[in-house]
Design a protein around this motif. Sequence first.
Motif, PDB file in Angstrom:
ATOM      1  N   ASP A  79       4.836   5.204   2.930  1.00 15.13           N
ATOM      2  CA  ASP A  79       5.265   6.453   2.238  1.00 15.13           C
ATOM      3  C   ASP A  79       6.291   5.943   1.400  1.00 15.13           C
ATOM      4  OD1 ASP A  79       5.464   8.799   1.568  1.00 15.13           O
ATOM      5  OD2 ASP A  79       6.742   9.548   3.507  1.00 15.13           O
ATOM      6  N   LYS A  80       6.190   5.401   0.190  1.00 17.44           N
ATOM      7  CA  LYS A  80       7.331   4.938  -0.556  1.00 17.44           C
ATOM      8  C   LYS A  80       6.602   4.939  -2.082  1.00 17.44           C
ATOM      9  CE  LYS A  80      10.988   1.460  -0.985  1.00 17.44           C
ATOM     10  NZ  LYS A  80      11.613   0.366  -0.435  1.00 17.44           N
ATOM     11  N   LYS A  81       7.150   5.588  -2.970  1.00 14.20           N
ATOM     12  CA  LYS A  81       6.768   6.036  -4.376  1.00 14.20           C
ATOM     13  C   LYS A  81       7.489   5.017  -5.127  1.00 14.20           C
ATOM     14  CE  LYS A  81       5.662  10.643  -3.038  1.00 14.20           C
ATOM     15  NZ  LYS A  81       4.348  10.456  -2.994  1.00 14.20           N
ATOM     16  N   SER A 109      -3.461   1.355  -9.822  1.00 12.33           N
ATOM     17  CA  SER A 109      -3.280   2.564 -10.230  1.00 12.33           C
ATOM     18  C   SER A 109      -4.203   3.786  -9.606  1.00 12.33           C
ATOM     19  CB  SER A 109      -3.614   2.770 -11.861  1.00 12.33           C
ATOM     20  OG  SER A 109      -2.925   1.871 -12.667  1.00 12.33           O
ATOM     21  N   GLU A 110      -4.855   3.297  -8.683  1.00 16.31           N
ATOM     22  CA  GLU A 110      -5.417   4.391  -7.765  1.00 16.31           C
ATOM     23  C   GLU A 110      -4.588   4.764  -6.545  1.00 16.31           C
ATOM     24  OE1 GLU A 110     -10.054   3.316  -8.197  1.00 16.31           O
ATOM     25  OE2 GLU A 110      -9.113   2.208  -6.878  1.00 16.31           O
ATOM     26  N   THR A 111      -5.096   5.905  -5.768  1.00 19.81           N
ATOM     27  CA  THR A 111      -4.128   6.188  -4.645  1.00 19.81           C
ATOM     28  C   THR A 111      -4.290   4.919  -3.729  1.00 19.81           C
ATOM     29  OG1 THR A 111      -6.079   7.143  -3.475  1.00 19.81           O
ATOM     30  CG2 THR A 111      -5.001   8.539  -4.990  1.00 19.81           C
ATOM     31  N   ALA A 112      -3.051   5.301  -2.777  1.00 17.10           N
ATOM     32  CA  ALA A 112      -2.974   4.003  -1.703  1.00 17.10           C
ATOM     33  C   ALA A 112      -4.129   3.891  -0.929  1.00 17.10           C
ATOM     34  CB  ALA A 112      -1.605   4.372  -1.239  1.00 17.10           C
ATOM     35  N   ASP A 146      -0.777   4.992  -7.188  1.00 18.46           N
ATOM     36  CA  ASP A 146      -0.647   5.957  -7.884  1.00 18.46           C
ATOM     37  C   ASP A 146       0.255   7.096  -7.141  1.00 18.46           C
ATOM     38  OD1 ASP A 146      -1.279   7.839 -10.023  1.00 18.46           O
ATOM     39  OD2 ASP A 146      -2.499   8.918  -8.261  1.00 18.46           O
ATOM     40  N   ASP A 147      -0.071   7.022  -5.751  1.00 26.03           N
ATOM     41  CA  ASP A 147       0.921   8.064  -5.167  1.00 26.03           C
ATOM     42  C   ASP A 147       1.987   7.506  -3.986  1.00 26.03           C
ATOM     43  OD1 ASP A 147      -1.242   6.924  -3.394  1.00 26.03           O
ATOM     44  OD2 ASP A 147      -1.871   8.940  -2.602  1.00 26.03           O
ATOM     45  N   ASN A 148       1.362   6.746  -3.162  1.00 30.36           N
ATOM     46  CA  ASN A 148       2.283   6.150  -2.140  1.00 30.36           C
ATOM     47  C   ASN A 148       2.037   4.458  -2.521  1.00 30.36           C
ATOM     48  OD1 ASN A 148       3.232   8.216  -0.472  1.00 30.36           O
ATOM     49  ND2 ASN A 148       1.007   8.360   0.087  1.00 30.36           N
ATOM     50  N   SER A 149       2.494   3.554  -1.616  1.00 28.25           N
ATOM     51  CA  SER A 149       2.419   2.426  -1.685  1.00 28.25           C
ATOM     52  C   SER A 149       1.764   1.473  -0.746  1.00 28.25           C
ATOM     53  CB  SER A 149       3.752   1.678  -1.871  1.00 28.25           C
ATOM     54  OG  SER A 149       4.480   2.166  -2.778  1.00 28.25           O
TER      55      SER A 149
END
Length: 308
Positions: free
Chosen positions: A255-257, A218-221, A273-276
């Motif tokens: 770069d995939k959500k 759940s944190e940023t990539a 949370d943002d990317n993967s």
Amino acid sequence: MKISKRIVFMGTPETSKIYLQTLLDNNYNIVGVYSQPSRKSGRGMEGRDSPVSSLAKRNSLPLFNPENFKSHIEIEKFKNLKADLGIVMGYGNILPSTILNECNLGFINIHLSLLPKWRGAAPIEYAIINGEKETGVTIFKLNNKLDAGLILGVKKCTISIHENKDDIMSKVNNIGKNLLIDILPRYISNELNLFPQIENNVSYAPKIKKIDTKINFSETAIKVYNKIRAFAPLPGAWFNFNGERIKILSCKIIDKKGKASTIISDDFIIACDDNSIKPLTIQREGKRVMKVEDFLLGFRFSKEDKIY
């Protein structure tokens, strides 16, 4: 020619062994080595010496493995060494004032951060987790506060976004052993100007617990990526899937959500949370480290499966 000052070295893990070996290679007079007692490990649960203890034995150095320095007997043993200087690197025992005050040159400590940043047991891990662009080695004089003494010398190095804990450890130990040999003669001969740490810049790196190595998708990539780097290859950052603990030892950001903590592709891309992130090397419980392509051959999952 052996340098006459009587030195006691204190350390335990593999990284500490590097500094003891460096002192021996440069003919310093090691009159005693302190290391943690042997610990039971392996399938047979046999007692195993620490790397520093093993090196001391191979070089026929006086070796001491006390649990602590609470007893009068252990303090007397230390006093009998008549050491001029103590050098500490990753020892793991608290040194009381009765020991710290025994050497006329005091004790110096080798710390793998740019003090006062990341005082504590896990400076490299915290530097990577927090996305630091540089780290280094600080050699300082021990006092009764945690990693807070006067500084003898500092050496910096960069942290690349592609480097993991092992990479950084190797880099800082290389500059650390050179820094030690550079400043030690000047410290012994009282030709070194020590300087205080800037207390406004203090941060702490406490001992890593198992839960600290768990991945939170759940944190940023970039946070997930940094955590994986910080614990690679050991102990390894991990997640739970269908009751199994699985470690990711390397990955890349994609770069995939998608919905955080969810598998969003057939090649095991995991949404943050943002990317993967896409794992590159993985280790299942009780199994060898493998490339993700090999891992997927024997691993059942579906897109949109949740990871915990």
